[in-house]
Design a protein around this motif. Structure first.
Motif, PDB file in Angstrom:
ATOM      1  N   ARG A   1      -7.378  -2.198   3.390  1.00  0.00           N
ATOM      2  CA  ARG A   1      -8.222  -3.359   3.709  1.00  0.00           C
ATOM      3  C   ARG A   1      -8.202  -4.382   2.576  1.00  0.00           C
ATOM      4  N   ALA A   2      -8.286  -3.892   1.333  1.00  0.00           N
ATOM      5  CA  ALA A   2      -8.280  -4.799   0.183  1.00  0.00           C
ATOM      6  C   ALA A   2      -6.948  -5.539   0.086  1.00  0.00           C
ATOM      7  N   SER A   3      -5.861  -4.836   0.309  1.00  0.00           N
ATOM      8  CA  SER A   3      -4.543  -5.453   0.246  1.00  0.00           C
ATOM      9  C   SER A   3      -4.377  -6.508   1.337  1.00  0.00           C
TER      10      SER A   3
ATOM     11  N   ASP B   1     -16.464  -2.358   2.667  1.00  0.00           N
ATOM     12  CA  ASP B   1     -16.223  -1.440   1.552  1.00  0.00           C
ATOM     13  C   ASP B   1     -17.402  -0.517   1.285  1.00  0.00           C
TER      14      ASP B   1
ATOM     15  N   GLY C   1      -6.744  -8.220   2.783  1.00  0.00           N
ATOM     16  CA  GLY C   1      -7.584  -9.355   2.396  1.00  0.00           C
ATOM     17  C   GLY C   1      -6.920 -10.242   1.354  1.00  0.00           C
ATOM     18  N   ARG C   2      -6.304  -9.616   0.356  1.00  0.00           N
ATOM     19  CA  ARG C   2      -5.606 -10.393  -0.682  1.00  0.00           C
ATOM     20  C   ARG C   2      -4.439 -11.179  -0.091  1.00  0.00           C
TER      21      ARG C   2
ATOM     22  N   THR D   1       0.819  -1.213   0.000  1.00  0.00           N
ATOM     23  CA  THR D   1       0.000   0.000   0.000  1.00  0.00           C
ATOM     24  C   THR D   1       0.852   1.262   0.000  1.00  0.00           C
TER      25      THR D   1
ATOM     26  N   ARG E   1     -13.841 -12.765   9.381  1.00  0.00           N
ATOM     27  CA  ARG E   1     -14.419 -13.206   8.110  1.00  0.00           C
ATOM     28  C   ARG E   1     -15.093 -14.569   8.276  1.00  0.00           C
TER      29      ARG E   1
ATOM     30  N   ARG F   1      -9.630   1.909   2.348  1.00  0.00           N
ATOM     31  CA  ARG F   1     -10.198   0.920   1.428  1.00  0.00           C
ATOM     32  C   ARG F   1      -9.085   0.126   0.741  1.00  0.00           C
ATOM     33  N   ARG F   2      -8.049   0.830   0.267  1.00  0.00           N
ATOM     34  CA  ARG F   2      -6.916   0.166  -0.383  1.00  0.00           C
ATOM     35  C   ARG F   2      -6.189  -0.753   0.592  1.00  0.00           C
TER      36      ARG F   2
ATOM     37  N   THR G   1     -10.115   6.514   1.115  1.00  0.00           N
ATOM     38  CA  THR G   1      -9.574   5.749  -0.017  1.00  0.00           C
ATOM     39  C   THR G   1      -8.395   4.895   0.451  1.00  0.00           C
TER      40      THR G   1
ATOM     41  N   GLU H   1     -14.033  -4.877  11.025  1.00  0.00           N
ATOM     42  CA  GLU H   1     -14.778  -6.075  10.627  1.00  0.00           C
ATOM     43  C   GLU H   1     -15.863  -6.426  11.643  1.00  0.00           C
TER      44      GLU H   1
END
Length: 168
Positions: free
Chosen positions: A117-119, A88, A121-122, A53, A134, A114-115, A111, A82
């Motif tokens: 959290r997405a990273s 999102d 998760g991946r 990130t 999750r 969001r980036r 933003t 979470e």
């Protein structure tokens, strides 16, 4: 000693389990076998996500992302998001509201979240696991399906989070 005595009072065939164990049992009944990453691997996943990130610099947390204690603090914050069911969709709403107000700095912070959290998760999924939250969410999502062949009696739930309340 008290725990052993309490267990001896259970009816035959009954078992004591944590809410997490219950969630995993619900998922296994549906043919889903989740794996929670151990703490060290979770920390490695979060560290990799932070590096990804903030590789280009910038971001509100870019300057402190290498500070000792940042990764555990970020892990707790992400867990709080979470457990509070902040995903999102909620972040995008806040981002859009900030843009509509003309507050570019706050919009950029949303933003960034969001980036990040997405990273995370991946990276967690790439390591073959899921976060405990999750796993709870997946159990909650499928709980409305009928046909679980067992009954549960819950106690000690005075301090459940919103996500845990949704499960019960």
């Amino acid at each position: 000693e008290a725990k052993e005595k309490a267990l001896s009072l259970l009816p035959a065939g009954a078992s004591v389990m944590t809410l997490y164990d219950f969630a995993v049992r619900l998922l296994k009944h549906r043919g889903i076998f989740p794996t929670e990453l151990p703490p060290a691997r979770m920390a490695a996943a979060i560290l990799a996500a932070v590096r990804e990130t903030y590789a280009s610099g910038g971001g509100d947390f870019g300057g402190i992302s290498a500070t000792p204690g940042f990764i555990p603090a970020l892990a707790r914050t992400l867990s709080d998001l979470e457990e509070g069911c902040v995903g999102d969709a909620e972040i995008v709403l806040q981002e859009r509201a900030a843009k509509d107000r003309g507050d570019a700095r706050v919009a950029a912070r949303w933003t960034e979240w969001r980036r990040l959290r997405a990273s995370v998760g991946r990276k967690v999924r790439a390591m073959g696991g899921e976060t405990r939250r999750r796993i709870f969410r997946e159990a909650v999502a499928g709980f409305e399906q009928p046909g679980y062949p067992f009954r549960a009696t819950l106690y000690g739930f005075y301090d459940f989070t919103r996500l845990q309340w949704m499960l019960v």
